[in-house]
Motif scaffolding. Sequence first.
Motif, PDB file in Angstrom:
ATOM      1  N   ALA A  59       0.839  -1.206   0.000  1.00 19.73           N
ATOM      2  CA  ALA A  59       0.000   0.000   0.000  1.00 19.73           C
ATOM      3  C   ALA A  59       0.875   1.258   0.000  1.00 19.73           C
ATOM      4  O   ALA A  59       0.531   2.258  -0.645  1.00 19.73           O
ATOM      5  N   LEU A  60       1.984   1.209   0.692  1.00 22.67           N
ATOM      6  CA  LEU A  60       2.903   2.346   0.724  1.00 22.67           C
ATOM      7  C   LEU A  60       3.467   2.609  -0.673  1.00 22.67           C
ATOM      8  O   LEU A  60       3.494   3.747  -1.145  1.00 22.67           O
ATOM      9  N   PHE A  61       3.906   1.547  -1.363  1.00 24.01           N
ATOM     10  CA  PHE A  61       4.393   1.719  -2.734  1.00 24.01           C
ATOM     11  C   PHE A  61       3.284   2.248  -3.638  1.00 24.01           C
ATOM     12  O   PHE A  61       3.532   3.075  -4.506  1.00 24.01           O
ATOM     13  N   ASN A  62       2.072   1.766  -3.458  1.00 20.21           N
ATOM     14  CA  ASN A  62       0.960   2.231  -4.292  1.00 20.21           C
ATOM     15  C   ASN A  62       0.666   3.706  -4.089  1.00 20.21           C
ATOM     16  O   ASN A  62       0.139   4.358  -4.980  1.00 20.21           O
ATOM     17  N   SER A  63       1.014   4.241  -2.928  1.00 20.02           N
ATOM     18  CA  SER A  63       0.762   5.656  -2.667  1.00 20.02           C
ATOM     19  C   SER A  63       1.920   6.544  -3.133  1.00 20.02           C
ATOM     20  O   SER A  63       1.808   7.755  -3.120  1.00 20.02           O
ATOM     21  N   ALA A  64       3.015   5.927  -3.558  1.00 19.21           N
ATOM     22  CA  ALA A  64       4.208   6.675  -3.954  1.00 19.21           C
ATOM     23  C   ALA A  64       4.214   6.967  -5.447  1.00 19.21           C
ATOM     24  O   ALA A  64       3.713   6.178  -6.244  1.00 19.21           O
ATOM     25  N   THR A  65       4.794   8.081  -5.817  1.00 25.84           N
ATOM     26  CA  THR A  65       4.977   8.435  -7.218  1.00 25.84           C
ATOM     27  C   THR A  65       6.143   7.661  -7.808  1.00 25.84           C
ATOM     28  O   THR A  65       6.104   7.229  -8.948  1.00 25.84           O
ATOM     29  N   MET A  66       7.182   7.488  -7.013  1.00 23.97           N
ATOM     30  CA  MET A  66       8.385   6.774  -7.442  1.00 23.97           C
ATOM     31  C   MET A  66       9.172   6.365  -6.209  1.00 23.97           C
ATOM     32  O   MET A  66       8.923   6.874  -5.115  1.00 23.97           O
ATOM     33  N   LEU A  67      10.131   5.460  -6.400  1.00 26.07           N
ATOM     34  CA  LEU A  67      11.086   5.122  -5.349  1.00 26.07           C
ATOM     35  C   LEU A  67      12.388   5.820  -5.682  1.00 26.07           C
ATOM     36  O   LEU A  67      12.874   5.732  -6.813  1.00 26.07           O
ATOM     37  N   VAL A  68      12.956   6.517  -4.713  1.00 23.92           N
ATOM     38  CA  VAL A  68      14.259   7.145  -4.876  1.00 23.92           C
ATOM     39  C   VAL A  68      15.222   6.423  -3.946  1.00 23.92           C
ATOM     40  O   VAL A  68      14.988   6.352  -2.740  1.00 23.92           O
ATOM     41  N   LEU A  69      16.280   5.859  -4.514  1.00 21.58           N
ATOM     42  CA  LEU A  69      17.239   5.055  -3.769  1.00 21.58           C
ATOM     43  C   LEU A  69      18.652   5.607  -3.998  1.00 21.58           C
ATOM     44  O   LEU A  69      19.417   5.077  -4.789  1.00 21.58           O
ATOM     45  N   PRO A  70      18.994   6.699  -3.293  1.00 25.91           N
ATOM     46  CA  PRO A  70      20.299   7.343  -3.518  1.00 25.91           C
ATOM     47  C   PRO A  70      21.404   6.697  -2.681  1.00 25.91           C
ATOM     48  O   PRO A  70      22.045   7.333  -1.857  1.00 25.91           O
ATOM     49  N   SER A  71      21.637   5.423  -2.910  1.00 25.46           N
ATOM     50  CA  SER A  71      22.601   4.659  -2.110  1.00 25.46           C
ATOM     51  C   SER A  71      24.038   4.979  -2.479  1.00 25.46           C
ATOM     52  O   SER A  71      24.354   5.249  -3.628  1.00 25.46           O
ATOM     53  N   ARG A  72      24.886   4.885  -1.489  1.00 27.67           N
ATOM     54  CA  ARG A  72      26.333   4.951  -1.731  1.00 27.67           C
ATOM     55  C   ARG A  72      26.880   3.541  -1.887  1.00 27.67           C
ATOM     56  O   ARG A  72      27.904   3.341  -2.522  1.00 27.67           O
ATOM     57  N   ALA A  73      26.201   2.586  -1.278  1.00 26.58           N
ATOM     58  CA  ALA A  73      26.547   1.169  -1.388  1.00 26.58           C
ATOM     59  C   ALA A  73      25.251   0.390  -1.260  1.00 26.58           C
ATOM     60  O   ALA A  73      24.389   0.737  -0.458  1.00 26.58           O
ATOM     61  N   GLU A  74      25.100  -0.636  -2.083  1.00 26.54           N
ATOM     62  CA  GLU A  74      23.853  -1.398  -2.065  1.00 26.54           C
ATOM     63  C   GLU A  74      24.161  -2.782  -2.617  1.00 26.54           C
ATOM     64  O   GLU A  74      24.656  -2.895  -3.733  1.00 26.54           O
TER      65      GLU A  74
END
Length: 146
Positions: A28-43
Motif C-alpha cells: 500500500a505504501l508503494f501504491n501511494s508513492a509516485t516513485m522510489l528514490v534510492l540514492p545509495s552509496r553502497a547497495e
Amino acid sequence: ALEQQSIALGLGDAVQFIGWVEREAVPALFNSATMLVLPSRAEGFPIVALEAAQMARPVVASAVDGIPEALTHGREGLLVPSDDVTALHDAIAALLASPDQARALGEAGRRRALDEFDMERVADRYATLYEQVVTAHGSHLASASC
C-alpha cells in the motif's frame, strides 16, 4: 535531524517521515508513492527497488553495486552517479514532469521484476547452477567431503 532539515528547506509539506512500516503495509505504501528514490552509496542487491518495480513504480537510484543488475537506465528506471545531487534532482524532476515516462518505466520494471526476479524463477536458476557445479566438479566435491 532530517525532519528538521526538511522543514528548514521548506519541504515540510512534500516530505513525510513515516517511521517503521509493517511488512503487510509495504504494498500500500508503494501504491501511494509516485516513485522510489534510492540514492545509495553502497547497495548489495536492491530488494526494495524490485519491490517498487513489482508495484509498477519507477525507480531513481544510484548506479552502484547491485543496482545496475536489477535496473537498466532508461528502461526500468533512471540511474545516476552516487553522490551526484544534481543528477539525482534532474532524474526525479524528469519523472515528475513526464508522468507518461514514469508510467512506462514503472511498467517495464514490473515486467522485468516478474519475469527475471520472481522467487520461483530465481530458485530454479540456483538449482540449475548447483546442478552444473556438481556435474562439473562432482567427483572432486565427493572426495572433499569424505
